[in-house]
Motif scaffolding. Structure first.
Motif, PDB file in Angstrom:
ATOM      1  N   GLU A  51      15.984  -5.259 -18.187  1.00 36.00           N
ATOM      2  CA  GLU A  51      15.813  -4.319 -17.386  1.00 36.00           C
ATOM      3  C   GLU A  51      15.651  -5.487 -15.845  1.00 36.00           C
ATOM      4  O   GLU A  51      13.613  -5.845 -15.940  1.00 36.00           O
ATOM      5  N   PRO A  52      16.101  -5.467 -15.402  1.00 35.82           N
ATOM      6  CA  PRO A  52      15.826  -7.440 -14.242  1.00 35.82           C
ATOM      7  C   PRO A  52      14.603  -6.540 -13.326  1.00 35.82           C
ATOM      8  O   PRO A  52      14.036  -7.795 -12.148  1.00 35.82           O
TER       9      PRO A  52
ATOM     10  N   ASP B 163      13.723  -0.345 -29.146  1.00 36.18           N
ATOM     11  CA  ASP B 163      12.661   0.645 -28.705  1.00 36.18           C
ATOM     12  C   ASP B 163      11.994   0.762 -27.194  1.00 36.18           C
ATOM     13  O   ASP B 163      11.629   1.009 -26.348  1.00 36.18           O
ATOM     14  N   GLY B 164      12.386  -0.595 -26.120  1.00 35.71           N
ATOM     15  CA  GLY B 164      12.213  -0.832 -25.043  1.00 35.71           C
ATOM     16  C   GLY B 164      13.157  -0.536 -24.176  1.00 35.71           C
ATOM     17  O   GLY B 164      14.199   0.333 -24.025  1.00 35.71           O
TER      18      GLY B 164
ATOM     19  N   SER C  20      10.265  -8.427 -26.674  1.00 35.32           N
ATOM     20  CA  SER C  20       9.648  -6.928 -27.250  1.00 35.32           C
ATOM     21  C   SER C  20       9.107  -6.967 -26.627  1.00 35.32           C
ATOM     22  O   SER C  20       8.201  -7.880 -25.784  1.00 35.32           O
ATOM     23  N   LEU C  21       8.550  -5.832 -26.386  1.00 37.84           N
ATOM     24  CA  LEU C  21       6.392  -5.637 -24.957  1.00 37.84           C
ATOM     25  C   LEU C  21       6.256  -5.041 -26.038  1.00 37.84           C
ATOM     26  O   LEU C  21       5.544  -4.389 -27.371  1.00 37.84           O
TER      27      LEU C  21
ATOM     28  N   VAL D 131      10.374   9.182 -21.705  1.00 40.87           N
ATOM     29  CA  VAL D 131      10.443   7.156 -22.164  1.00 40.87           C
ATOM     30  C   VAL D 131      10.746   6.858 -22.989  1.00 40.87           C
ATOM     31  O   VAL D 131      11.439   7.451 -23.761  1.00 40.87           O
ATOM     32  N   VAL D 132      11.094   5.607 -22.804  1.00 42.94           N
ATOM     33  CA  VAL D 132      11.900   5.032 -23.836  1.00 42.94           C
ATOM     34  C   VAL D 132      11.125   5.274 -25.060  1.00 42.94           C
ATOM     35  O   VAL D 132       9.959   5.307 -25.238  1.00 42.94           O
ATOM     36  N   PRO D 133      11.602   5.202 -25.774  1.00 50.97           N
ATOM     37  CA  PRO D 133      11.157   5.015 -28.099  1.00 50.97           C
ATOM     38  C   PRO D 133      10.076   4.353 -28.034  1.00 50.97           C
ATOM     39  O   PRO D 133       9.320   5.596 -28.689  1.00 50.97           O
TER      40      PRO D 133
END
Length: 200
Positions: free
Chosen positions: A178-179, A172-173, A188-189, A147-149
């Protein structure tokens, strides 16, 4: 979205794993993932479900975070309700931050574990949900090494049964965006996560 988007990292670059969840498109999950290099399709866990009911309108946020821009409030999931992530957009952070909303009482999750989780991902730029196991009503299972960091940082070191939230910096995402998930470079997520079990 009509497809499950789980944030996973390939060996050389970040990529999405897409698994079908009965969307309106004619492509199957296997045809969607076959074109993605190093994509990993998460396993849908049959043993339990992710609640789909919304929390009460008067439920108090368990985490309030002022960002470099905007702010976010998170209400974690319960046994009967999904989480709610409310964003004052555009929201961004300069450092990834993890908040334990409700601590679990199970064993500590190793950073290489395979976990079963319910989660909801929200884009800080516009406040839109880009992926949700809660909306699908079914948890997913995947190794934390893929998974992403920011997702790994949120889960590793927590106890099974914990409900956590993370606000992650773009690095970290998806640093380049990511279209397919509506994620742009620099977004930011935010994730609200319930750690159900460690399976490997």
């Amino acid at each position: 979205m009509s497809s499950s988007v789980v944030l996973v990292a390939g060996a050389a670059a970040l990529s999405l794993a897409l698994a079908g969840c009965g969307g309106s498109g004619s492509e199957t999950a296997s045809s969607k993932t076959s074109s993605l290099s190093d994509a990993i399709v998460p396993t849908v866990t049959e043993a339990s479900t992710c609640p789909t009911a919304a929390p009460a309108l008067d439920a108090a946020p368990q985490w309030k975070l002022a960002g470099a821009t905007g702010s976010v409030e998170v209400i974690g999931s319960t046994d009967n309700t999904a989480p709610r992530v409310t964003v004052q957009a555009p929201f961004s952070v300069t450092e990834t931050q993890v908040q334990t909303l409700v601590p679990g009482d199970g064993p500590v999750v190793a950073d290489t574990a395979t976990v079963s989780v319910c989660y909801e991902g929200v884009n800080g730029r516009d406040g839109n949900v880009f992926d949700s196991a809660y909306q699908r009503g079914a948890p997913v299972e995947f190794p934390l090494t893929n998974v992403v960091p920011g997702f790994q940082k949120a889960i590793a070191g927590q106890k099974i049964g914990s409900t956590v939230a993370v606000a992650m910096v773009p690095a970290d995402g998806y640093p380049q965006g990511e279209p397919r998930a509506g994620i742009q470079k620099g977004d930011s997520l935010i994730f609200a996560i319930k750690i159900l079990d460690v399976t490997g």
